[in-house]
Write an enzyme that holds these catalytic residues in place. Structure first.
Site, short mmCIF file in Angstrom:
data_model
loop_
_atom_site.label_atom_id
_atom_site.label_comp_id
_atom_site.label_asym_id
_atom_site.label_seq_id
_atom_site.Cartn_x
_atom_site.Cartn_y
_atom_site.Cartn_z
N VAL A 1 34.86 46.42 40.05
CA VAL A 1 36.06 47.22 39.80
C VAL A 1 37.15 46.36 39.16
CG1 VAL A 1 37.86 48.64 40.85
CG2 VAL A 1 35.50 48.85 41.63
N CYS A 2 37.32 45.15 39.63
CA CYS A 2 38.32 44.25 39.03
C CYS A 2 37.96 43.94 37.58
CB CYS A 2 38.43 42.96 39.83
SG CYS A 2 38.92 43.19 41.55
#
Length: 166
Positions: free
Chosen positions: A59-60
């Site tokens: 996600v990052c």
């Protein structure tokens, strides 16, 4: 004290995000070349702080790629990706992924950024790193938008974040 969640479990944070309309707290973070960077280094520009736990997560990485694309032709605004990652790891990630339109910054030397922005995780397995959040700062240094993502594993609201920096 704000809260977010990790896989549905509440996680306590050190404080609250800065209020919209308030001056953005200055900071000292470390860039990929081990130099100090502060908010003042970006004076006169709109600043989007993409605050992430670690670039070494899907996600990052996705949010960093998204903002990298969005800031490709911006002279009036910058995106800073802030995490607890070491500058070496951030640099390697950006080189491998072809990321060159965002500025990765590390909390390596101090957790003050996490405390001042209310995103430092205080308990649970991720204690000591940051929650996922967005803070937009206008060209006058005032906070114009914030989002604390309610579940660490979810992506931020890209449209709202990008709208906040015009």
């Amino acid at each position: 004290m704000a809260q977010t969640a990790l896989q549905g479990n509440p996680v306590n944070l050190a404080g609250e995000l800065p209020a919209v309309g308030s001056p953005a707290p200055d900071f000292k973070l470390v860039d990929k070349d081990l130099g100090d960077k502060s908010l003042a280094d970006f004076a006169g520009k709109k600043v989007l702080l993409n605050i992430v736990p670690s670039l070494d997560t899907p996600v990052c990485a996705a949010s960093t790629r998204k903002f990298n694309e969005s800031f490709a032709d911006r002279d009036d605004a910058v995106c800073l990706v802030v995490s607890a990652d070491l500058p070496f790891a951030m640099g390697r990630f950006c080189t491998t992924e072809g990321i060159d339109n965002v500025h990765p910054l590390s909390m390596m030397r101090s957790k003050n950024f996490g405390k001042d922005y209310g995103v430092l995780i205080e308990d649970g397995p991720l204690a000591g790193i940051t929650a996922r959040a967005i803070v937009a700062v206008d060209e006058n240094g005032k906070v114009s938008y914030t989002q604390l993502v309610p579940e660490i594993g979810e992506e931020p609201d890209y449209d709202a974040a990008l709208k906040a920096v015009g």
